[in-house]
Design an enzyme around this catalytic site. Structure first.
Site, short mmCIF file in Angstrom:
data_model
loop_
_atom_site.label_atom_id
_atom_site.label_comp_id
_atom_site.label_asym_id
_atom_site.label_seq_id
_atom_site.Cartn_x
_atom_site.Cartn_y
_atom_site.Cartn_z
N SER A 1 0.85 -1.18 0.00
CA SER A 1 0.00 0.00 0.00
C SER A 1 0.88 1.23 0.00
O SER A 1 1.95 1.24 0.62
CB SER A 1 -0.89 -0.02 1.24
OG SER A 1 -1.33 1.29 1.54
N LYS B 1 1.06 -3.27 4.86
CA LYS B 1 0.19 -4.06 3.99
C LYS B 1 0.93 -4.95 2.99
O LYS B 1 1.91 -4.55 2.40
CB LYS B 1 -0.75 -3.13 3.19
CG LYS B 1 -1.82 -2.46 4.01
CD LYS B 1 -2.84 -3.42 4.60
CE LYS B 1 -3.75 -4.01 3.57
NZ LYS B 1 -4.84 -3.12 3.20
N GLU C 1 -7.15 -11.39 -6.17
CA GLU C 1 -8.23 -10.40 -6.28
C GLU C 1 -8.52 -10.07 -7.75
O GLU C 1 -9.67 -10.00 -8.18
CB GLU C 1 -7.85 -9.12 -5.54
CG GLU C 1 -7.83 -9.26 -4.04
CD GLU C 1 -7.35 -7.98 -3.38
OE1 GLU C 1 -8.17 -7.09 -3.16
OE2 GLU C 1 -6.14 -7.87 -3.09
#
Ligand code: ARG
Length: 467
Positions: free
Chosen positions: A278, A284, A291
């Site tokens: 991130s 992160k 995804e």
């Protein structure tokens, strides 16, 4: 003469925007090799049938090879003024060899040409897709072998149900991809008929040999109705349906990997090379690849809906609407192939937190069914057994203990028939090992299945290509 191969009856030029809007060259240029192969087969057949001279044939074959060379070296300039791959190639051929090039389109139409090219192109892509699926299956079988004894919670309703092995879970996807590959192979078989010779819609007045062109292009034979051959797009629907189903399988798998990698599950970690961070939250590590693969299923399903909707109101035979067929199927195949590739490359690097899986499998009263089964074996009717174990679970929830740690007095208080030895014997290992039959999750069975799959996957590259 007009620049357009069909320009004879026109008095004014095509609107500039329409010219670009009407063109499909951006989409169909990728079928250049198939277009050239189709033209060569057609020309050879015309020559054999005495429709084309040997001299013209020689010029055409040489000219087409030159055009192929130009395209492959990047010299060739495709233009929207020539609409599609068929007219771009034919027009370049004519510029190079003159009148012989103009004779190539005898007994042919772009309608049978595009139907032929598309089938040839999709046949090749189908074979490549099946190879990708086989590779992913191989990766999953290897994981299944490594994790034949790795116990994890099996879920229904995403609530802990019964312990299973991770190997068994991986093999579930091997089954799905097997059926997916089968759908592609089936579709390939049905699409492997040659439309060439159907011409615009009704056939041609020339003495063509359709078996010859079909054989030259590796088709099983010629299509048997010219109207159907130029207007059928169900081979595209089938490939899109097969793609959509496969993408849904990948999407479910993705969803699991995403859940499993969350801090709350902590079952697995995916390799850094397949994750991103991130820009604001330094901690992160996001499972971007699963995804994205989950997301791709949306557009692939969209492609299926698009082709079905496009074709559903079309009268026979060819209609320009059909030009929209390729966008959907090319996009779907490109993306599905990408998804399969990413999964095949990513999964070997998956880190499995076996201790976390084991702990998760041992909590949530996953052994409750096995306790009920033990009571049944002691002669208690299943419904009574179910009730006794239900009460035991309620007791354990109140006491914040696990089933196998209940003591003798607790057992006796719940039901005189509840034997503490039965309760103490409960373990996830026993639960898993007991499901020792075809299709069961026992490590034995998983290893048997692994062996079967290794044999199947080694025996044939099973592309359906019949090579
Ligand atoms: N570019 C066209 C397509 O993809 C080729 C066939 C054109 N045929 C025609 N009659 N305009 O469908």
């Amino acid at each position: 003469m007009s620049e357009k191969p069909w320009g004879g009856r026109f008095e004014s030029p095509t609107d500039e925007f329409v010219e670009a809007f009407n063109a499909s060259i951006d989409v169909d240029a990728r079928m250049y090799a198939e277009d050239i192969a189709g033209s060569k087969a057609h020309a050879k057949m015309l020559c054999q049938q005495g429709v084309l001279s040997q001299q013209d044939l020689n010029a055409i074959l040489r000219g087409l090879d030159d055009v192929l060379g130009e395209i492959e070296s990047g010299e060739f300039e495709f233009t929207v003024a020539l609409e599609d791959v068929h007219m771009n190639i034919e027009s370049r051929l004519t510029a190079k060899i003159g009148d012989a090039g103009k004779r190539l389109h005898t007994a042919r139409s772009r309608n049978d040409q595009v139907a032929t090219d598309t089938r040839l192109y999709l046949r090749r892509r189908t074979d490549a897709m099946v190879v990708r699926m086989r590779h992913l299956q191989t990766v999953l079988v290897t994981l299944a072998e490594q994790h034949a004894n790795t116990i994890m919670p099996g879920f229904t309703h995403l609530q802990t149900a019964q312990p299973v092995t991770l190997g068994h879970h991986m093999l579930a996807y091997v089954e799905m991809f097997e059926r997916d590959a089968g759908r592609f192979i089936d579709a390939r078989q049905r699409m492997n008929q040659c439309p060439l010779g159907s011409a615009a819609l009704a056939g041609t007045t020339f003495p063509i040999d359709r078996h010859m062109t079909a054989a030259a292009l590796g088709f099983d034979g010629p299509t048997e109705n010219s109207l159907d051959a130029v207007s059928d797009r169900d081979f595209i629907m089938e490939l899109l349906a097969a793609s959509a189903i496969c993408s849904v399988h990948l999407s479910r798998f993705s969803e699991e990997l995403i859940l499993w990698m969350s801090a709350q599950f902590g079952f697995i970690d995916l390799p850094d090379a397949f994750c991103t961070g991130s820009s604001i939250m330094p901690q992160k590590k996001n499972p971007d690849m699963p995804e994205l693969v989950r997301g791709k299923s949306g557009r692939i399903i969209g492609g299926l809906v698009a082709i079905l909707t496009t074709v559903k109101g079309l009268p026979l035979a060819y209609n320009k609407d059909m030009q929209e067929d390729k966008t959907a199927v090319f996009d779907a195949l490109d993306n599905l192939e990408g998804c399969l590739r990413v999964f095949g490359d990513m999964l070997p690097g998956m880190k499995v937190n076996e201790a976390v899986l084991h702990k998760a499998a041992s909590s949530g009263f996953s052994t409750a069914t096995d306790l009920a089964d033990a009571l049944v074996r002691a002669g208690i009717p299943f419904r009574d057994a179910h009730e006794i174990v239900g009460k035991s679970v309620a007791y354990c929830i109140r006491e914040e203990i696990e089933l196998h740690t209940m003591d003798e007095s607790a057992c006796a208080a719940i039901d005189a028939r509840l034997d503490v030895d039965m309760v103490r014997a409960l373990s996830v290992e026993t639960c898993v090992a007991a499901r020792d039959h075809i299709g069961g999750t026992a490590p034995n069975q998983v290893l048997l299945q692994v062996e079967l799959w290794q044999q199947r996957l080694a025996k044939d590259s099973r592309t359906g290509a019949g090579e």
